[in-house]
Design an enzyme around this catalytic site. Structure first.
Site, PDB file in Angstrom:
ATOM      1  N   PRO A  91    -112.497  31.714 -80.684  1.00  0.00           N
ATOM      2  CG  PRO A  91    -113.634  32.284 -78.315  1.00  0.00           C
ATOM      3  CD  PRO A  91    -114.066  31.389 -79.212  1.00  0.00           C
ATOM      4  CG  ASP A  92    -110.912  37.601 -82.765  1.00  0.00           C
ATOM      5  OD1 ASP A  92    -110.323  38.114 -83.857  1.00  0.00           O
ATOM      6  OD2 ASP A  92    -111.605  37.565 -81.519  1.00  0.00           O
ATOM      7  CG  PHE A  93    -107.297  37.282 -77.420  1.00  0.00           C
ATOM      8  CD1 PHE A  93    -107.199  36.290 -78.007  1.00  0.00           C
ATOM      9  CD2 PHE A  93    -107.618  36.389 -75.798  1.00  0.00           C
ATOM     10  CE1 PHE A  93    -106.151  35.870 -77.137  1.00  0.00           C
ATOM     11  CE2 PHE A  93    -106.966  35.804 -75.953  1.00  0.00           C
ATOM     12  CZ  PHE A  93    -106.216  34.976 -76.098  1.00  0.00           C
ATOM     13  NE  ARG A  94    -105.834  43.189 -77.670  1.00  0.00           N
ATOM     14  CZ  ARG A  94    -104.923  41.982 -77.550  1.00  0.00           C
ATOM     15  NH1 ARG A  94    -105.127  40.831 -78.819  1.00  0.00           N
ATOM     16  NH2 ARG A  94    -104.322  41.679 -76.025  1.00  0.00           N
ATOM     17  CG  ASN A 165    -102.882  31.924 -81.793  1.00  0.00           C
ATOM     18  OD1 ASN A 165    -103.061  33.071 -81.369  1.00  0.00           O
ATOM     19  ND2 ASN A 165    -103.216  31.120 -82.590  1.00  0.00           N
ATOM     20  CG  ASP A 167    -105.393  27.174 -80.696  1.00  0.00           C
ATOM     21  OD1 ASP A 167    -105.867  28.077 -81.601  1.00  0.00           O
ATOM     22  OD2 ASP A 167    -104.054  26.640 -81.710  1.00  0.00           O
ATOM     23  CG  HIS A 184     -98.459  34.854 -75.893  1.00  0.00           C
ATOM     24  ND1 HIS A 184     -99.269  36.051 -76.338  1.00  0.00           N
ATOM     25  CD2 HIS A 184     -96.717  35.805 -75.327  1.00  0.00           C
ATOM     26  CE1 HIS A 184     -98.613  37.111 -76.704  1.00  0.00           C
ATOM     27  NE2 HIS A 184     -97.373  37.480 -76.544  1.00  0.00           N
TER      28      HIS A 184
HETATM   29  N1  APR Z   1    -109.802  35.821 -91.217  1.00  0.00           N
HETATM   30  C1  APR Z   1    -109.047  36.798 -91.261  1.00  0.00           C
HETATM   31  N2  APR Z   1    -108.516  38.479 -89.514  1.00  0.00           N
HETATM   32  C2  APR Z   1    -109.062  37.495 -89.009  1.00  0.00           C
HETATM   33  C3  APR Z   1    -109.860  35.959 -88.577  1.00  0.00           C
HETATM   34  C4  APR Z   1    -110.498  36.441 -90.289  1.00  0.00           C
HETATM   35  N3  APR Z   1    -111.147  34.904 -89.580  1.00  0.00           N
HETATM   36  N4  APR Z   1    -110.331  36.034 -87.576  1.00  0.00           N
HETATM   37  C5  APR Z   1    -109.855  37.377 -86.832  1.00  0.00           C
HETATM   38  N5  APR Z   1    -108.834  38.260 -87.215  1.00  0.00           N
HETATM   39  C6  APR Z   1    -108.269  38.728 -87.262  1.00  0.00           C
HETATM   40  C7  APR Z   1    -108.845  40.805 -86.217  1.00  0.00           C
HETATM   41  O1  APR Z   1    -109.259  41.520 -87.146  1.00  0.00           O
HETATM   42  C8  APR Z   1    -107.037  40.799 -85.949  1.00  0.00           C
HETATM   43  O2  APR Z   1    -106.301  42.113 -86.088  1.00  0.00           O
HETATM   44  O3  APR Z   1    -107.041  38.919 -86.068  1.00  0.00           O
HETATM   45  C9  APR Z   1    -106.415  39.346 -85.061  1.00  0.00           C
HETATM   46  C10 APR Z   1    -106.699  38.771 -84.190  1.00  0.00           C
HETATM   47  O4  APR Z   1    -106.394  39.959 -82.640  1.00  0.00           O
HETATM   48  P1  APR Z   1    -106.242  39.487 -81.472  1.00  0.00           P
HETATM   49  O5  APR Z   1    -107.258  39.422 -81.436  1.00  0.00           O
HETATM   50  O6  APR Z   1    -105.532  40.901 -80.661  1.00  0.00           O
HETATM   51  O7  APR Z   1    -105.406  38.512 -81.383  1.00  0.00           O
HETATM   52  P2  APR Z   1    -103.772  38.581 -80.922  1.00  0.00           P
HETATM   53  O8  APR Z   1    -103.386  39.389 -81.745  1.00  0.00           O
HETATM   54  O9  APR Z   1    -103.376  36.656 -81.374  1.00  0.00           O
HETATM   55  O10 APR Z   1    -103.499  38.895 -79.210  1.00  0.00           O
HETATM   56  C11 APR Z   1    -102.515  38.702 -79.344  1.00  0.00           C
HETATM   57  O11 APR Z   1    -103.593  39.432 -76.712  1.00  0.00           O
HETATM   58  O12 APR Z   1    -104.292  39.381 -74.726  1.00  0.00           O
HETATM   59  C12 APR Z   1    -103.393  38.578 -75.390  1.00  0.00           C
HETATM   60  O13 APR Z   1    -102.337  36.280 -74.957  1.00  0.00           O
HETATM   61  C13 APR Z   1    -103.590  37.311 -75.511  1.00  0.00           C
HETATM   62  O14 APR Z   1    -102.591  36.333 -77.394  1.00  0.00           O
HETATM   63  C14 APR Z   1    -103.221  36.764 -77.646  1.00  0.00           C
HETATM   64  C15 APR Z   1    -102.347  38.294 -77.523  1.00  0.00           C
END
Ligand code: APR
Ligand code: ZN
Length: 335
Positions: A91-94, A165, A167, A184
């Site tokens: 999962p991503d974060f937001r 990331n 991972d 990070h």
């Molecule tokens: N295809 C296209 N876009 C995607 C997909 C997908 N399958 N899955 C997720 N996304 C997009 C989301 O819409 C979002 O804009 O990827 C982005 C992920 O954003 P975050 O969840 O905020 O992750 P990230 O930007 O890596 O967060 C940065 O926040 O809490 C800290 O340390 C943590 O490294 C992390 C940092």
């Protein structure tokens, strides 16, 4: 000033200079006495040359593919976030609903980001280690996006990959550590929070998988993986950006919300003449609030967008062959 094979400035030389001097040196220094910015004069769609002064018109994904295919751009810097690993099952974060920060109820923490805060970690390390068990390298595999970035490296087009990331999937795809900045941190190493001794991350995998908080074999203090928590300094390798973003002739940004500093600001660190391609579900960061004429945004699913770019590049078969080879290697390791 020491150079690495691609002619980029080495980390040591940057570390040896003060910030401003480093910037001055980098401004005055580059292959051939200075970087010749690409000013794109885009004529009929899909045809463009370097130089010339016809007005700038919107670039397309096809134009970016042409820059790469013809090697008009060959010092590509890439910035990635959790969005490139969601196709691998992480999962991503937001992302609303599916993002990690929407699913922390089980962890008994006051607010989502606390899971990456030192103060909370010293108060209660369990939530972080419960999450670490989910994210520990070895459970997931690289996807098409990681292998596309590996192909950029194989074709000697990748100057550096900056990832947020933890991972480890960029390394797992075969991109060498010299081409990576894990901004990070990662689970590759861990540090005792009391005596500050450093250990290979692998030493504590069994503890984490068995829901035990890892303890230092020397002083019994809690050992924390070298993941950068909010308020902690980024790894020294992050300083490479001072040179890399000055030398870049194309910036690719994939799968990130561009919400976390100082990483997010790198998206504006390339000269205005350098094209920036965002591949993301939605428009984020400067692509939303201060777009440039040389920006391209390919919105939607990251795998579909990458496959579209790879098709325009004519690399589809090569990418499939690479994935087949690398998947076979990973299968062999799992046996
Ligand atoms: N295809 C296209 N876009 C995607 C997909 C997908 N399958 N899955 C997720 N996304 C997009 C989301 O819409 C979002 O804009 O990827 C982005 C992920 O954003 P975050 O969840 O905020 O992750 P990230 O930007 O890596 O967060 C940065 O926040 O809490 C800290 O340390 C943590 O490294 C992390 C940092
Ligand atoms: Zn210790």
């Amino acid at each position: 000033m020491a150079l690495d094979p691609l002619g980029a400035v080495s980390l040591q030389s940057i570390m040896a200079l003060s910030g401003r001097l480093a910037l001055a040196a980098l401004r005055l220094w580059g292959p051939g006495g200075g970087r010749r910015p690409i000013s794109l004069s885009v004529g009929a769609p899909g045809s463009f040359g370097c130089g010339g002064n016809s007005e700038k018109v919107k670039l397309s994904l096809k134009d970016v593919a042409e820059l790469l295919r013809t090697r008009a751009c060959r010092r590509v810097v890439v910035m990635v976030g959790a969005g490139i690993s969601t196709p691998s099952g992480i999962p991503d974060f937001r992302s609303p609903g599916s993002g990690l920060y929407s699913n922390l109820q089980q962890y008994d923490i006051p607010y989502p980001e606390a899971i990456f805060e030192l103060g909370f970690f010293f108060h209660n390390p369990k939530p972080f280690f419960t999450l670490a068990k989910e994210l520990y390298p070895g459970r997931y595999r690289p996807n098409v996006t990681h292998y596309f970035l590996r192909l950029l490296h194989d074709k000697e087009l990748l100057l550096r990959l900056y990832t947020q990331n933890i991972d480890g999937l960029e390394r797992a795809s075969g991109i060498p550590a010299s081409k990576l900045v894990e901004a990070h941190g990662s689970f590759a190493s861990a540090t005792c929070t009391v005596c500050r001794r450093s250990f290979p991350g692998e030493d504590f995998r069994a503890d984490v998988m068995a829901d035990r908080v890892p303890c230092c074999p020397v002083c019994t203090g809690v050992v924390k993986p070298d993941i950068v928590f909010f308020g902690e300094p980024l790894p020294a390798r992050f300083l490479l950006h001072v040179a890399d973003f000055s030398l870049a002739d194309l910036l690719l940004i994939l799968g990130t919300s561009l919400e976390v500093e100082p990483f997010a600001s790198l998206s504006e660190a390339v000269p205005k003449s350098v094209p920036r391609l965002l591949i993301n579900r939605d428009l984020v960061g400067p692509f939303a609030y201060s777009p440039r004429s040389t920006d391209v945004a390919q919105l939607g699913d990251v795998v579909q967008s990458v496959e579209r770019l790879v098709d325009l590049l004519g690399w589809t078969q090569e990418l499939q062959d690479l994935i087949q080879r690398e998947t076979g290697k990973l299968d062999g390791q799992d046996r």
